[in-house]
Design a protein around this motif. Sequence first.
Motif, mmCIF file in Angstrom:
data_model
loop_
_atom_site.group_PDB
_atom_site.id
_atom_site.type_symbol
_atom_site.label_atom_id
_atom_site.label_comp_id
_atom_site.label_asym_id
_atom_site.label_seq_id
_atom_site.Cartn_x
_atom_site.Cartn_y
_atom_site.Cartn_z
ATOM 1 N N THR A 199 -72.590 3.657 34.643
ATOM 2 C CA THR A 199 -71.490 4.129 33.810
ATOM 3 C C THR A 199 -70.983 2.992 32.934
ATOM 4 O O THR A 199 -71.174 1.816 33.230
ATOM 5 N N GLU A 200 -70.318 3.369 31.841
ATOM 6 C CA GLU A 200 -69.762 2.364 30.940
ATOM 7 C C GLU A 200 -68.512 1.751 31.566
ATOM 8 O O GLU A 200 -67.815 2.393 32.346
ATOM 9 N N CYS A 201 -68.261 0.485 31.205
ATOM 10 C CA CYS A 201 -67.071 -0.176 31.731
ATOM 11 C C CYS A 201 -66.559 -1.183 30.717
ATOM 12 O O CYS A 201 -67.235 -1.532 29.761
ATOM 13 N N ASP A 202 -65.346 -1.652 30.931
ATOM 14 C CA ASP A 202 -64.737 -2.697 30.116
ATOM 15 C C ASP A 202 -64.943 -4.020 30.853
ATOM 16 O O ASP A 202 -64.498 -4.164 31.987
ATOM 17 N N PRO A 203 -65.602 -5.015 30.241
ATOM 18 C CA PRO A 203 -65.901 -6.247 30.971
ATOM 19 C C PRO A 203 -64.663 -7.018 31.398
ATOM 20 O O PRO A 203 -64.675 -7.699 32.416
ATOM 21 N N GLU A 204 -63.584 -6.925 30.643
ATOM 22 C CA GLU A 204 -62.363 -7.662 31.016
ATOM 23 C C GLU A 204 -61.741 -7.060 32.279
ATOM 24 O O GLU A 204 -61.314 -7.769 33.178
ATOM 25 N N VAL A 205 -61.719 -5.741 32.378
ATOM 26 C CA VAL A 205 -61.157 -5.081 33.567
ATOM 27 C C VAL A 205 -62.074 -5.299 34.758
ATOM 28 O O VAL A 205 -61.633 -5.598 35.856
#
Length: 104
Positions: free
Chosen positions: A92-98
């Motif tokens: 799944t897609e994710c936000d690298p900072e989070v």
Amino acid sequence: IILSVITLIMVLLLIFLCNRIRIAIALIKEGSRAVSTMMFTLIWPVIPFFLEVIIFVVWAIMAVYLATSGQPVYMVGEVPNNYNGSAFTNGTECDPEVSSNLFS
């Protein structure tokens, strides 16, 4: 008068440098014999040139590929075994900072 002086200088140079001219002619003859026995020496400079062209083409293809790749999409590769949250699953897609804050 000027042209006759220049001609006289040229004739004198030819007379005094006649021995060196003969040596130069002999060197050229010997060099042509050497090249005629080793014909590969004429072909060899072409091979590295084609290799350099191939390297440049590969570089150009990679540069165009990277320039047209667009915005990066970050995907979850492998969720750690000790992570119990349901927000992240593999693929799944994710936000690298989070994501980096959660797993550190």
